[in-house]
Design a protein around this motif. Structure first.
Motif, PDB file in Angstrom:
ATOM      1  N   UNK A  37       0.737  -1.151   0.201  1.00 50.74           N
ATOM      2  CA  UNK A  37      -0.021  -0.014   0.193  1.00 50.74           C
ATOM      3  C   UNK A  37       0.836   1.209   0.018  1.00 50.74           C
ATOM      4  N   UNK A  38       1.728   1.255   0.889  1.00 44.98           N
ATOM      5  CA  UNK A  38       2.941   2.453   0.880  1.00 44.98           C
ATOM      6  C   UNK A  38       3.362   2.692  -0.383  1.00 44.98           C
ATOM      7  N   UNK A  39       4.080   1.556  -1.103  1.00 45.74           N
ATOM      8  CA  UNK A  39       4.814   2.046  -2.288  1.00 45.74           C
ATOM      9  C   UNK A  39       3.819   2.336  -3.494  1.00 45.74           C
ATOM     10  N   UNK A  40       2.820   1.875  -3.680  1.00 48.25           N
ATOM     11  CA  UNK A  40       1.557   2.208  -4.526  1.00 48.25           C
ATOM     12  C   UNK A  40       1.205   3.521  -4.403  1.00 48.25           C
ATOM     13  N   UNK A  41       0.714   3.916  -3.037  1.00 57.41           N
ATOM     14  CA  UNK A  41       0.465   5.480  -2.965  1.00 57.41           C
ATOM     15  C   UNK A  41       1.452   6.322  -3.066  1.00 57.41           C
ATOM     16  N   UNK A  42       2.662   6.037  -2.949  1.00 58.14           N
ATOM     17  CA  UNK A  42       3.515   7.030  -3.020  1.00 58.14           C
ATOM     18  C   UNK A  42       3.916   7.016  -4.710  1.00 58.14           C
ATOM     19  N   UNK A  43       3.827   6.004  -5.534  1.00 56.46           N
ATOM     20  CA  UNK A  43       3.855   6.038  -6.659  1.00 56.46           C
ATOM     21  C   UNK A  43       2.828   6.811  -7.439  1.00 56.46           C
ATOM     22  N   UNK A  44       1.731   6.876  -6.834  1.00 56.07           N
ATOM     23  CA  UNK A  44       0.612   7.513  -7.573  1.00 56.07           C
ATOM     24  C   UNK A  44       0.800   8.996  -7.171  1.00 56.07           C
ATOM     25  N   UNK A  45       1.142   9.501  -5.852  1.00 53.03           N
ATOM     26  CA  UNK A  45       1.687  10.757  -5.723  1.00 53.03           C
ATOM     27  C   UNK A  45       2.791  11.132  -6.596  1.00 53.03           C
ATOM     28  N   UNK A  46       3.898  10.436  -6.756  1.00 55.97           N
ATOM     29  CA  UNK A  46       4.827  10.891  -7.847  1.00 55.97           C
ATOM     30  C   UNK A  46       4.497  11.054  -9.258  1.00 55.97           C
ATOM     31  N   UNK A  47       3.597  10.269  -9.701  1.00 60.49           N
ATOM     32  CA  UNK A  47       3.055  10.312 -10.869  1.00 60.49           C
ATOM     33  C   UNK A  47       1.951  11.575 -11.074  1.00 60.49           C
ATOM     34  N   UNK A  48       1.200  11.940 -10.116  1.00 55.84           N
ATOM     35  CA  UNK A  48       0.138  13.015 -10.045  1.00 55.84           C
ATOM     36  C   UNK A  48       1.362  14.182 -10.205  1.00 55.84           C
ATOM     37  N   UNK A  49       2.444  14.321  -9.193  1.00 52.68           N
ATOM     38  CA  UNK A  49       3.504  15.393  -9.367  1.00 52.68           C
ATOM     39  C   UNK A  49       3.718  15.703 -10.732  1.00 52.68           C
TER      40      UNK A  49
END
Length: 125
Positions: A37-49
């Motif tokens: 969950x942590x890596x997937x949410x972090x990846x989503x944040x990076x992709x959003x940025x």
């Protein structure tokens, strides 16, 4: 040249995914897959940025390949999310399986939208 950027990003993302997953999971005494969950949410944040930066002209296609396709492609993992959810269901942890789906989708979309919003505030288009 483009393929090299993807490879370099993935070379950073894959070990980062593994190490983050292990570090997070070791801190939780639960069958819930907190690390994934942590890596997937972090990846989503990076992709959003990255998406927000690209929309305003502040992220090149090379940066998108390096960070978006390479780093985030190796950092995030839909297959592990699916496998872990299936395993939770098979072992009788249906509540955790449902919570994993709801939390992953909600937090992932929220992180992506937050990333786009933050990028829009930092780099107004």
């Amino acid at each position: 040249m483009n393929w090299l950027l993807v490879i370099i990003g993935a070379m950073a993302g894959a070990p980062l995914r593994y190490l983050t997953d292990r570090a997070v999971q070791l801190r939780h005494d639960s069958v819930f897959p907190w690390g994934t969950l942590a890596v997937n949410v972090t990846g989503c944040l990076i992709l959003g940025l990255l998406t927000g930066a690209a929309a305003s002209g502040h992220a090149s296609s090379h940066l998108q390949l390096l960070l978006g396709t390479g780093l985030c492609g190796a950092l995030t993992t839909y297959s592990t999310f699916s496998y872990e959810t299936l395993r939770l269901t098979e072992t009788g942890a249906g509540f955790y399986a449902a919570a994993n789906v709801v939390a992953s989708v909600t937090a992932g979309l929220g992180a992506a939208f937050a990333g786009v919003s933050i990028a829009g505030a930092v780099w107004p288009g």
